[in-house]
Design a protein around this motif. Structure first.
Motif, short mmCIF file in Angstrom:
data_model
loop_
_atom_site.label_atom_id
_atom_site.label_comp_id
_atom_site.label_asym_id
_atom_site.label_seq_id
_atom_site.Cartn_x
_atom_site.Cartn_y
_atom_site.Cartn_z
N ASN A 178 8.27 -41.92 25.66
CA ASN A 178 7.28 -41.45 24.75
C ASN A 178 7.60 -40.35 23.94
OD1 ASN A 178 6.75 -40.76 27.62
ND2 ASN A 178 7.99 -38.74 27.94
N ASP A 179 7.72 -40.73 23.06
CA ASP A 179 7.49 -41.62 21.10
C ASP A 179 6.36 -42.24 20.78
OD1 ASP A 179 9.37 -40.48 21.09
OD2 ASP A 179 10.67 -42.64 20.90
N TYR A 180 5.57 -42.05 19.80
CA TYR A 180 4.14 -42.46 19.46
C TYR A 180 5.06 -42.92 18.09
CZ TYR A 180 -0.50 -42.26 18.11
OH TYR A 180 -2.03 -43.01 17.92
N TYR A 181 4.09 -44.50 17.26
CA TYR A 181 4.83 -45.29 16.02
C TYR A 181 3.93 -45.45 15.73
CZ TYR A 181 8.90 -46.59 19.38
OH TYR A 181 9.95 -46.75 20.60
N TYR A 182 3.29 -43.83 14.48
CA TYR A 182 2.95 -44.60 13.86
C TYR A 182 2.76 -45.78 12.69
CZ TYR A 182 2.10 -38.88 14.65
OH TYR A 182 1.85 -38.68 15.11
N ASP A 183 3.48 -46.35 12.77
CA ASP A 183 4.14 -47.57 12.08
C ASP A 183 2.70 -48.76 12.21
OD1 ASP A 183 5.19 -47.51 13.29
OD2 ASP A 183 7.19 -48.67 12.23
N ASN A 184 2.70 -48.89 13.71
CA ASN A 184 2.08 -49.80 14.61
C ASN A 184 0.49 -49.52 14.23
OD1 ASN A 184 4.58 -50.83 14.82
ND2 ASN A 184 4.81 -50.24 16.79
N VAL A 185 0.02 -48.02 14.16
CA VAL A 185 -2.05 -47.90 14.68
C VAL A 185 -2.19 -48.59 13.31
CG1 VAL A 185 -3.27 -45.42 15.37
CG2 VAL A 185 -0.48 -45.99 15.35
N ILE A 186 -3.14 -48.79 14.17
CA ILE A 186 -4.36 -49.12 12.59
C ILE A 186 -5.41 -48.57 12.56
CG2 ILE A 186 -5.36 -52.07 12.20
CD1 ILE A 186 -3.64 -53.41 13.63
N LEU A 187 -5.39 -47.80 11.37
CA LEU A 187 -6.50 -47.32 10.98
C LEU A 187 -7.62 -47.44 10.20
CD1 LEU A 187 -4.53 -43.88 11.35
CD2 LEU A 187 -5.77 -44.91 13.23
N ASN A 188 -8.77 -46.73 10.39
CA ASN A 188 -9.46 -46.97 8.84
C ASN A 188 -8.90 -46.72 7.87
OD1 ASN A 188 -11.86 -49.47 9.01
ND2 ASN A 188 -12.01 -48.00 11.17
N GLN A 189 -9.12 -46.41 6.73
CA GLN A 189 -8.72 -45.59 5.11
C GLN A 189 -9.99 -46.84 4.44
OE1 GLN A 189 -4.78 -46.28 4.10
NE2 GLN A 189 -4.47 -44.28 5.07
N VAL A 190 -11.32 -45.41 3.21
CA VAL A 190 -11.51 -46.30 2.46
C VAL A 190 -11.84 -44.98 1.00
CG1 VAL A 190 -14.36 -46.40 2.28
CG2 VAL A 190 -12.78 -46.61 4.22
N PHE A 191 -12.12 -45.56 0.31
CA PHE A 191 -11.63 -44.39 -0.64
C PHE A 191 -13.83 -45.13 -0.84
CE2 PHE A 191 -7.46 -45.21 -1.05
CZ PHE A 191 -7.02 -43.79 -1.29
N GLN A 192 -14.08 -43.82 -1.03
CA GLN A 192 -15.81 -43.99 -1.56
C GLN A 192 -15.70 -43.67 -3.39
OE1 GLN A 192 -17.52 -41.99 1.70
NE2 GLN A 192 -18.17 -44.62 2.62
N PHE A 193 -16.88 -43.73 -3.86
CA PHE A 193 -16.89 -43.49 -5.24
C PHE A 193 -18.49 -43.85 -5.58
CE2 PHE A 193 -12.88 -45.42 -5.39
CZ PHE A 193 -12.17 -44.21 -6.09
N GLY A 194 -19.49 -42.93 -5.66
CA GLY A 194 -20.69 -43.55 -5.65
C GLY A 194 -21.74 -42.01 -5.70
N ILE A 195 -22.99 -42.18 -5.89
CA ILE A 195 -24.19 -41.20 -6.08
C ILE A 195 -25.41 -40.93 -5.23
CG2 ILE A 195 -23.98 -41.81 -8.82
CD1 ILE A 195 -26.98 -43.43 -8.33
N SER A 196 -25.30 -39.90 -5.33
CA SER A 196 -26.77 -39.43 -3.99
C SER A 196 -27.57 -38.41 -4.84
CB SER A 196 -26.33 -37.92 -3.21
OG SER A 196 -25.72 -37.18 -3.74
N TYR A 197 -29.15 -38.97 -4.68
CA TYR A 197 -30.24 -37.55 -5.13
C TYR A 197 -31.07 -36.66 -4.16
CZ TYR A 197 -33.42 -36.42 -8.22
OH TYR A 197 -34.65 -35.45 -8.55
#
Length: 202
Positions: free
Chosen positions: A178-197
């Motif tokens: 019943n262990d959760y292996y975080y080092d096997n999970v594939i997750l999205n990670q995103v840095f976003q740099f932008g503008i809005s108006y």
């Protein structure tokens, strides 16, 4: 009865007045994505873009709620190793339509702000089929960041978006321990740099 009617009338006037102070304005947003997938060997960031629309709901000078609908090109860059062949560079494409809402908190009612909120990401296409994999269609993510808004409605922002669901839908539990292996999970990670108006609607 007259007192109840008077109280109800006063409350109604107060409610109308408070709602009249809320300002709702549409806008557009776009910018650079620096995306990666966690726990993939020889994995590098992939540069791409995001673009979309927003609704700026300003309750007062300190707090704004901003629902957003965005097309976001994510994924990762990596290396493919074939048996007996030299490694080959490749791009993993995971493209989403994201529906989110960020709460913005303005310092002293001025342009500088911090933001945070959830995002529901619906996959619209990917290129994982060529590698024999099939990512699931939905991701949940949490977004946080900082920004600065000019008086003319132009905003500059830097955000970090962390996916919360494995892209293949695995929970990665070891049924024996019943262990959760975080080092096997594939997750999205995103840095976003932008503008809005944000358009001013009178």
């Amino acid at each position: 009865m007259k007192k109840i009617t008077l109280i109800a009338f006063v409350l109604f006037i107060g409610l109308v007045s408070s709602q009249a102070q809320v300002k709702v304005n549409p806008g557009i947003r776009g910018g650079l994505n620096l995306a990666r997938l966690t726990n993939i060997d020889n994995n590098n960031m992939k540069s791409d873009y995001y673009i979309g629309g927003l609704v700026d709901i300003k309750f007062n000078k300190l707090f704004t709620l901003q629902p957003e609908l965005t097309y976001s090109r994510q994924g990762s860059e990596g290396m493919i190793f074939y048996n007996g062949l030299p490694p080959e560079k490749t791009k993993y494409d995971l493209n989403y339509v994201t529906a989110g809402a960020v709460a913005k908190f303005y310092f002293h009612g001025q342009g500088f702000h911090v933001l945070a909120g959830p995002s529901l990401d619906l996959k619209v296409d990917d290129n994982f089929g060529r590698y024999g994999f099939d990512p699931i269609d939905v991701d949940l993510a949490f977004v946080g960041g900082i920004g600065y808004t000019l008086p003319n409605g132009l905003t500059f922002e830097a955000r970090f978006k962390q996916g919360l669901i494995d892209i293949y839908g695995y929970d990665d539990f070891d049924n024996g321990n019943n262990d959760y292996y975080y080092d096997n999970v594939i997750l999205n990670q995103v840095f976003q740099f932008g503008i809005s108006y944000t358009f001013k609607v009178k």
